[in-house]
Design an enzyme around this catalytic site. Sequence first.
Site, PDB file in Angstrom:
ATOM      1  N   ASP A  43     -63.767  47.957 -66.647  1.00 58.70           N
ATOM      2  CA  ASP A  43     -62.791  49.040 -66.479  1.00 58.70           C
ATOM      3  C   ASP A  43     -62.499  49.232 -64.996  1.00 58.70           C
ATOM      4  O   ASP A  43     -63.400  49.556 -64.222  1.00 58.70           O
ATOM      5  CB  ASP A  43     -63.348  50.346 -67.066  1.00 58.70           C
ATOM      6  CG  ASP A  43     -62.321  51.455 -66.965  1.00 58.70           C
ATOM      7  OD1 ASP A  43     -61.381  51.455 -67.783  1.00 58.70           O
ATOM      8  OD2 ASP A  43     -62.423  52.293 -66.034  1.00 58.70           O
ATOM      9  N   TYR A  48     -59.540  53.022 -57.340  1.00 61.68           N
ATOM     10  CA  TYR A  48     -60.958  52.817 -56.997  1.00 61.68           C
ATOM     11  C   TYR A  48     -61.107  51.980 -55.716  1.00 61.68           C
ATOM     12  O   TYR A  48     -62.191  51.922 -55.150  1.00 61.68           O
ATOM     13  CB  TYR A  48     -61.728  52.155 -58.151  1.00 61.68           C
ATOM     14  CG  TYR A  48     -61.707  52.923 -59.462  1.00 61.68           C
ATOM     15  CD1 TYR A  48     -61.403  54.278 -59.497  1.00 61.68           C
ATOM     16  CD2 TYR A  48     -62.008  52.294 -60.669  1.00 61.68           C
ATOM     17  CE1 TYR A  48     -61.369  54.976 -60.701  1.00 61.68           C
ATOM     18  CE2 TYR A  48     -61.982  52.985 -61.871  1.00 61.68           C
ATOM     19  CZ  TYR A  48     -61.654  54.323 -61.880  1.00 61.68           C
ATOM     20  OH  TYR A  48     -61.618  55.004 -63.074  1.00 61.68           O
ATOM     21  N   LYS A  77     -55.450  50.958 -64.221  1.00 58.42           N
ATOM     22  CA  LYS A  77     -54.736  52.231 -64.384  1.00 58.42           C
ATOM     23  C   LYS A  77     -53.693  52.435 -63.282  1.00 58.42           C
ATOM     24  O   LYS A  77     -53.932  52.121 -62.118  1.00 58.42           O
ATOM     25  CB  LYS A  77     -55.742  53.399 -64.350  1.00 58.42           C
ATOM     26  CG  LYS A  77     -56.955  53.157 -65.235  1.00 58.42           C
ATOM     27  CD  LYS A  77     -57.873  54.348 -65.369  1.00 58.42           C
ATOM     28  CE  LYS A  77     -59.175  53.929 -66.035  1.00 58.42           C
ATOM     29  NZ  LYS A  77     -60.163  53.361 -65.111  1.00 58.42           N
ATOM     30  N   HIS A 110     -53.177  56.870 -65.394  1.00 57.32           N
ATOM     31  CA  HIS A 110     -54.504  57.373 -64.995  1.00 57.32           C
ATOM     32  C   HIS A 110     -54.652  58.889 -65.182  1.00 57.32           C
ATOM     33  O   HIS A 110     -55.679  59.367 -65.636  1.00 57.32           O
ATOM     34  CB  HIS A 110     -54.758  56.987 -63.531  1.00 57.32           C
ATOM     35  CG  HIS A 110     -56.206  56.918 -63.168  1.00 57.32           C
ATOM     36  ND1 HIS A 110     -56.706  56.068 -62.220  1.00 57.32           N
ATOM     37  CD2 HIS A 110     -57.276  57.609 -63.622  1.00 57.32           C
ATOM     38  CE1 HIS A 110     -58.017  56.232 -62.128  1.00 57.32           C
ATOM     39  NE2 HIS A 110     -58.379  57.169 -62.961  1.00 57.32           N
TER      40      HIS A 110
END
Length: 320
Positions: A43, A48, A77, A110
Amino acid sequence: MKTLTLNNGAEMPAFGLGTWKSAPGEVRAAVIEAVKLGYRHIDCAWIYGNEAEIGQALAELFAEGVVTRQDLWITSKLWNDRHAPQDVSGALRETLDKLGLESLDLYLIHWPIAFERGVTYPRTGAQMRSLQEVPLASTWEAMEALVDAGLCRSVGVSNFSVKKLAALLDVARIKPAVNQIELHPYLQQPQMLSFCQAHQIALTAYSPLGSKDRPARLVNADVPILLEDPVVAEVAAARGASSAQVLIAWALERGTSVIPKSVNPARLAQNLEAAALSLTPQDMARLDALDQHQRFIDGAFWVRPDGPYTLANLWDEDVI
Ligand code: A2P
């Protein structure tokens, strides 16, 4: 490995690796270790900040012949500043470039929150865009076009309430396959679970271990630490397992997908082994009694005095 059949027929491994908070410098080794151990679902997200390094890990795994692209389920996302329909496919292409992939298995919106293009974290409400200005339905149409273009197999959402999911189902040509939300024994969201079961939307549980490494600004000393919960520890002792393993087994037992994060080889192995742990109905009942609607990721970071978002209109619920 257990899979969930999504509403488009795709088979998503129920257990996966979370990569939020996995620092560049750590995440490459963690992904390689995880896949060698048997993880098949990773994921990711643009925000990130580690997709390029995950891409390096994937390239090494493919080059060594450990797995092929088809063996893996890769999710990413769309960040909040790319909700305008004309920005969606460029955002996915950027993620694909970083990951070194031609397509994703799953791409999610997201957050149901929009920002001005180029704003990663807004300082002021003026840098945000309301859902009236950038409707989720128009972002969704652009997500559907990604499936048409073969850039991702499935599309879904994250951090959506039942109300926002229901509104999306009313207009969607391609139904959202997944809603990825925070789920653990302190935040069980039973209405969401039954709504998603009724509408064939799979749920993925993020922060399933209580995300104790979340950024300091999200830590409130009054909030209990899930991994230290005495009931979880008692169930773990009775099953000869760790508390983390019990939390993972609980999520799988409820029929959700679960993506615990670790960058530590021993914990990566331990978490994967939890997929084989079965809990008794009594264990489940004890864990189910822990619900306190406690969010660790409470969304307060999207609330600005001059901005369009409040906790009430983010989660669409009275109890926060
Ligand atoms: P680490 O990466 O050092 O293993 P969540 O998935 O809820 O966001 O939680 C992630 C946090 O839980 C990280 O701090 C991670 O640390 C830690 N963690 C992951 N697996 C375990 C485990 N089996 N036992 C204890 N802590 C764990």
